[in-house]
Scaffold this motif. Structure first.
Motif, PDB file in Angstrom:
ATOM      1  N   GLN A 309       0.822  -1.205   0.000  1.00 18.45           N
ATOM      2  CA  GLN A 309       0.000   0.000   0.000  1.00 18.45           C
ATOM      3  C   GLN A 309       0.862   1.264   0.000  1.00 18.45           C
ATOM      4  O   GLN A 309       1.974   1.261   0.529  1.00 18.45           O
ATOM      5  CB  GLN A 309      -0.902   0.054   1.247  1.00 18.45           C
ATOM      6  N   LYS A 310       0.311   2.297  -0.580  1.00 21.25           N
ATOM      7  CA  LYS A 310       0.880   3.635  -0.476  1.00 21.25           C
ATOM      8  C   LYS A 310      -0.104   4.497   0.314  1.00 21.25           C
ATOM      9  O   LYS A 310      -1.258   4.629  -0.073  1.00 21.25           O
ATOM     10  CB  LYS A 310       1.115   4.250  -1.859  1.00 21.25           C
ATOM     11  N   GLY A 311       0.390   5.070   1.419  1.00 24.21           N
ATOM     12  CA  GLY A 311      -0.426   5.987   2.184  1.00 24.21           C
ATOM     13  C   GLY A 311      -0.134   7.415   1.778  1.00 24.21           C
ATOM     14  O   GLY A 311       0.631   7.688   0.848  1.00 24.21           O
ATOM     15  N   ARG A 312      -0.730   8.342   2.495  1.00 24.86           N
ATOM     16  CA  ARG A 312      -0.507   9.745   2.182  1.00 24.86           C
ATOM     17  C   ARG A 312       0.948  10.143   2.391  1.00 24.86           C
ATOM     18  O   ARG A 312       1.495  10.970   1.654  1.00 24.86           O
ATOM     19  CB  ARG A 312      -1.424  10.609   3.045  1.00 24.86           C
ATOM     20  N   TRP A 313       1.588   9.498   3.399  1.00 23.39           N
ATOM     21  CA  TRP A 313       2.958   9.894   3.738  1.00 23.39           C
ATOM     22  C   TRP A 313       3.962   8.751   3.602  1.00 23.39           C
ATOM     23  O   TRP A 313       5.130   8.993   3.349  1.00 23.39           O
ATOM     24  CB  TRP A 313       3.012  10.425   5.174  1.00 23.39           C
ATOM     25  N   LEU A 314       3.508   7.492   3.787  1.00 23.68           N
ATOM     26  CA  LEU A 314       4.430   6.363   3.787  1.00 23.68           C
ATOM     27  C   LEU A 314       3.975   5.292   2.803  1.00 23.68           C
ATOM     28  O   LEU A 314       2.780   5.184   2.486  1.00 23.68           O
ATOM     29  CB  LEU A 314       4.515   5.741   5.190  1.00 23.68           C
ATOM     30  N   THR A 315       4.931   4.505   2.317  1.00 19.85           N
ATOM     31  CA  THR A 315       4.632   3.350   1.477  1.00 19.85           C
ATOM     32  C   THR A 315       4.999   2.084   2.226  1.00 19.85           C
ATOM     33  O   THR A 315       6.107   1.958   2.742  1.00 19.85           O
ATOM     34  CB  THR A 315       5.428   3.403   0.160  1.00 19.85           C
TER      35      THR A 315
END
Length: 352
Positions: A309-315
Motif C-alpha cells: 500500500q501507499k499511504g498519504r505519507w508512507l509506502t
C-alpha cells in the motif's frame, strides 16, 4: 492477552498497518495460503504452464479442512475481525470459491476430471453448511461456519461458481441456486448503483476491489447461464465503478470517497475487471493496460515484487504473497494472454 478479542484485533491490525515487517521478530511461522496458491494456479494456466499448476493443485488437495460436508478451504492463521474470531483451519466460502475456480481453470485446459469433482465438492461445502436464508426467489450464502453476516461479494462469488458448474455439468440445481443468490445481491444495489460491502450497519462502506468482485461475478454468471436478466443493472454498476474508483492515470482509489490507502489489490482487481467485463472492447483493454502501467511504475520494487500500500505519507513495501504478488501475477497473466491473442468471454481463468 491472547484470550482477549480486543488484543487479538489490535495485534493483527498492528501487523497489517506497520510498514516494517515484524513477523520474523515475533516468530510468526511461514506457511502456505490456499487462496494465494489458487491465484497462482489460475495465472499459470493462463500462461499455459500446466505442470507447474498441477504441482500447486497437488498441494491444495492436501489443504482442505475437515469436519464439514463437501470440501472447504480456509486460512492458515487465526483471524480476528471486529465481531468474531475465525480459528486457523476454518473453511470459508471465499477461499473455497477461489480454489474451486482454479481447479476448473485447470480442468478446462486438461480435462482432468478429478479437478471437476473437487470443484463440485467445494460447492457442496457452502450449499450444505452455509446457506443463511432461502425462499422461492432468494438465497444468501454465508462467509464461514458460525458467521451470520450477509456479505454480497461472498454471495455473488459463490453464485458465479455455481453457474460455471451449471455450464459444465448441465445440472439445473446449480442454475437455480445461483440465480436465487444473484437476485438477492443485485437487489442490494443502491439507487446510485453502488454496492455496500454487507448488510450490517458496520458493513456499509463501498470499496474498489469488492465492487470489482461483484461485477466480474455477475458478468461471468450471465456468460455461463446465458441469462441476460439484470443486464441494465450490471451496466449501470460498471459505469459507477469506472467513474468512481479510477484516476485518469490508472491510479486506484480505495473507497468511493477516499483515495487512500492506494492498495495493490485494487490495481490487480481493476486489471481483471476491465479485461473480463467487456473483453472485446479496446477501451476496457486500454484501461487495463493503463492500470498495469501505473502499478509497475509506482508499486513495483526493482527486485520485481509489488508493494502492499501507499499511504498519504508512507509506502508499505512488505512483499505480501497472497494479497499482492499472487493477485498481480494473476492479473498480469490475464493481460499478457489478452495481448497475445485475446481473452474470450467464455474463458474463465479464475474468479476474482
Amino acid at each position: 492477552l491472547s484470550k482477549s478479542a480486543m488484543f487479538r484485533l489490535v495485534w493483527i491490525q498492528l501487523f497489517k498497518r506497520s510498514p516494517v515487517n515484524i513477523r520474523r521478530l515475533t516468530l510468526v511461522p511461514k506457511g502456505y495460503n490456499a487462496k494465494g496458491l489458487a491465484l497462482f494456479v489460475s495465472g499459470l494456466v493462463a500462461n499455459e504452464k500446466y505442470d507447474e499448476a498441477k504441482a500447486i493443485i497437488d498441494r491444495l488437495k492436501t489443504m482442505s479442512c475437515s469436519g464439514y460436508s463437501g470440501k472447504g478451504w480456509g486460512y492458515n492463521f487465526d483471524w480476528q475481525s471486529r465481531k468474531f474470531l475465525t480459528p486457523k483451519g476454518t473453511p470459508n466460502t471465499v477461499t473455497t470459491v477461489f480454489v474451486a475456480n482454479a481447479l476448473l481453470d485447470y480442468y478446462d485446459k486438461t480435462s482432468n476430471t478429478e479437478c471437476l469433482e473437487l470443484a463440485k465438492e467445494g460447492c457442496q461445502f457452502f450449499l450444505k453448511n452455509l446457506i443463511l436464508f432461502e425462499d422461492r426467489k432468494n438465497l444468501v450464502i454465508g462467509y464461514m461456519p458460525g458467521n451470520k453476516t450477509r456479505v454480497h461479494n461472498v454471495n455473488m462469488l459463490a453464485a458465479a461458481l455455481l453457474a460455471r458448474l451449471y455450464r459444465l455439468t448441465e445440472d439445473s440445481m446449480y442454475y437455480e441456486k445461483s440465480k436465487k443468490a444473484m437476485t438477492y445481491s443485485v437487489n442490494a444495489l443502491r439507487p446510485d448503483y453502488s454496492w455496500p460491502y454487507g448488510e450490517f450497519s458496520f458493513q456499509q462502506w463501498v470499496d474498489n476491489f469488492h465492487t470489482g468482485f461483484n461485477l466480474v461475478a455477475r458478468s461471468d454468471w450471465m456468460a455461463d447461464t446465458k441469462d441476460e436478466c439484470c443486464r441494465q443493472e450490471l451496466s449501470r454498476a460498471y459505469e459507477y465503478y469506472q467513474r468512481t474508483f479510477w484516476q485518469d492515470d490508472g491510479c486506484p482509489k480505495y473507497y468511493h470517497n477516499s483515495l487512500y490507502p492506494i492498495d495493490i489489490h485494487c490495481a490487480a482487481q481493476g486489471i481483471i475487471t476491465f479485461l473480463k467485463i467487456v473483453p472485446d472492447s479496446e477501451g476496457t483493454a486500454e484501461m487495463a493496460r493503463k492500470i498495469a502501467g501505473w502499478a509497475i511504475a509506482n508499486m513495483q520494487d526493482k527486485e520485481g515484487y509489488f508493494y502492499y500500500q501507499k499511504g498519504r505519507w508512507l509506502t508499505n513495501k512488505i512483499p505480501y504473497i497472497r494479497w499482492s504478488q499472487a493477485w498481480m501475477f494473476y492479473a498480469l497473466s490475464l493481460l499478457a494472454r489478452h495481448e497475445n491473442g485475446g481473452l474470450q468471454a467464455a474463458d474463465h481463468l479464475g474468479q476474482s
